[in-house]
Design an enzyme around this catalytic site. Structure first.
Site, PDB file in Angstrom:
ATOM      1  N   GLU A   1      -4.792   3.490   6.818  1.00 51.04           N
ATOM      2  CA  GLU A   1      -4.471   3.392   5.401  1.00 51.04           C
ATOM      3  C   GLU A   1      -4.886   4.642   4.640  1.00 51.04           C
ATOM      4  O   GLU A   1      -4.375   4.922   3.559  1.00 51.04           O
ATOM      5  CB  GLU A   1      -5.179   2.163   4.821  1.00 51.04           C
ATOM      6  CG  GLU A   1      -4.847   1.833   3.391  1.00 51.04           C
ATOM      7  CD  GLU A   1      -5.489   0.537   2.927  1.00 51.04           C
ATOM      8  OE1 GLU A   1      -5.769   0.416   1.728  1.00 51.04           O
ATOM      9  OE2 GLU A   1      -5.704  -0.357   3.767  1.00 51.04           O
TER      10      GLU A   1
ATOM     11  N   ARG B   1       0.816  -1.222   0.000  1.00 51.31           N
ATOM     12  CA  ARG B   1       0.000   0.000   0.000  1.00 51.31           C
ATOM     13  C   ARG B   1       0.851   1.274   0.000  1.00 51.31           C
ATOM     14  O   ARG B   1       0.432   2.316   0.504  1.00 51.31           O
ATOM     15  CB  ARG B   1      -0.974   0.012   1.197  1.00 51.31           C
ATOM     16  CG  ARG B   1      -1.879  -1.211   1.255  1.00 51.31           C
ATOM     17  CD  ARG B   1      -2.810  -1.280   0.045  1.00 51.31           C
ATOM     18  NE  ARG B   1      -3.596  -2.516   0.088  1.00 51.31           N
ATOM     19  CZ  ARG B   1      -3.296  -3.632  -0.572  1.00 51.31           C
ATOM     20  NH1 ARG B   1      -2.217  -3.676  -1.358  1.00 51.31           N
ATOM     21  NH2 ARG B   1      -4.048  -4.702  -0.486  1.00 51.31           N
TER      22      ARG B   1
ATOM     23  N   SER C   1     -11.091   0.295   3.245  1.00 49.01           N
ATOM     24  CA  SER C   1     -10.342  -0.245   4.382  1.00 49.01           C
ATOM     25  C   SER C   1      -9.697   0.900   5.153  1.00 49.01           C
ATOM     26  O   SER C   1      -9.008   1.736   4.568  1.00 49.01           O
ATOM     27  CB  SER C   1      -9.269  -1.216   3.902  1.00 49.01           C
ATOM     28  OG  SER C   1      -9.857  -2.348   3.312  1.00 49.01           O
TER      29      SER C   1
END
Length: 332
Positions: A325, A196, A252
């Site tokens: 995130e 990520r 998320s």
């Protein structure tokens, strides 16, 4: 938690002459434009200046105009995994709607000449939509992305992934407007991908409103059995629909810690369904924060308070420090 922020000051005034210059190029600039509806969580204050673009040439002209006028800018795509401040965004928000997607052979002489096709996608195209075009063409490699929200640009910057796949697996190269105003091609190995993360994400964060601009991406795929590819994609879509909330959400919220899942840790901490202000931990998937009431029901401050509460509660119970995130955007 990554933060992309314009300098914290009052609204920068742009001269009428400067506004006329960019509008003469076919770009309409709106002032004090609401942004909440352009995000998947339906939260956020207004942009000082705002423009929609659906043409890469206009996107380039607009960014160069902003730089020339010392006006910080933010490129907003699908609006997932971003949290816009309740105070909004100082500077210019560019809503990237450059959405061309095309299956093609090697684009030019510098590309390998074999039977593996490329999928070209402009950065404002929806990642799920680009994946569907590949699937319908009998190409394999992006089936995982059919369930991923947001734009190609956001997916490339964040190395988005699902179902065991991620952007770096099939990305070949990207076209960028760099910090110096030059258009450059960057290969996947130049982007320093990790879970990520990418060099583009880090550069966008550090540049505080004057970073590189992703224009398009080429994915190198494989031909395959069309029925099998469609079946895999349908399986991923079905899994998403049964395990992820339908209410407005960030996507998320936390990165999965090594060897574990953020959602499992949050659920184990007894936080499923917990509500703070207008924000709730989803009962469908605990790693999703939802805004059931939509625009006006929850605030960015609610989200930040909820994130802090989850981090504290999970750390107290399991000793794991959850890392958000999402990206914080705007004037905080």
């Amino acid at each position: 938690m990554a933060t992309v922020t314009a300098p914290a000051h009052s609204k920068k005034e742009i001269s009428a002459t400067a506004l006329e210059q960019i509008e003469a190029l076919g770009v309409q600039i709106r002032q004090d434009h609401p942004l909440a509806n352009l995000t998947t969580i339906k939260i956020g204050g207004p942009a000082d200046y705002f423009a929609d673009v659906n043409d890469t040439h206009k996107l380039l002209k607009l960014v160069r105009w902003a730089r020339a006028n010392d006006l910080p800018y933010l490129i907003l795509g699908g609006g997932s995994n971003v949290l816009i401040s309740d105070r909004g965004v100082r500077g210019l928000v560019i809503h990237n709607r450059c959405k061309a997607v095309q299956v093609q052979d090697a684009p030019c002489c510098d590309y390998p000449k074999d039977t593996r096709p490329f999928l070209f996608a402009e950065s404002g195209a929806l990642m799920a939509g680009a994946a569907r075009i590949a699937i319908n063409a009998g190409l394999t490699g992006l089936e995982w992305a059919v369930s991923v929200p947001g734009s190609v640009g956001g997916a490339v910057v964040n190395n988005a992934g699902a179902h065991g796949g991620e952007v770096k697996d099939t990305l070949w190269d990207v076209l960028l407007l760099d910090d110096h105003g030059d258009i450059q091609v960057y290969r996947v190995e130049d982007l320093a991908y990790s879970y990520r993360q990418s060099s583009l994400k880090r550069a966008g964060t550090a540049a505080a409103g004057f970073g590189p601009v992703l224009l398009s991406a080429n994915f190198r795929l494989q031909t395959g059995d069309r029925a099998a590819i469609r079946a895999a994609a349908q399986s991923f879509l079905g899994h998403r629909r049964s395990t992820q909330p339908v209410e407005p959400s960030l996507g998320s919220t936390f990165v999965n810690p090594p060897g574990d899942f953020a959602g499992r840790l949050i659920e184990e901490a007894g936080l499923k369904g917990f509500r703070l202000g207008g924000v709730e931990v989803s009962r469908t998937h605990a790693n999703f924060l939802i805004n059931p009431g939509g625009v006006g029901a929850a605030t960015a401050a609610d989200v930040i308070a909820m994130i802090a509460h989850i981090q504290t509660t999970v750390a107290r119970g399991s000793g794991v420090a959850l890392e958000p995130e999402l990206q914080k955007i705007g004037d905080w």
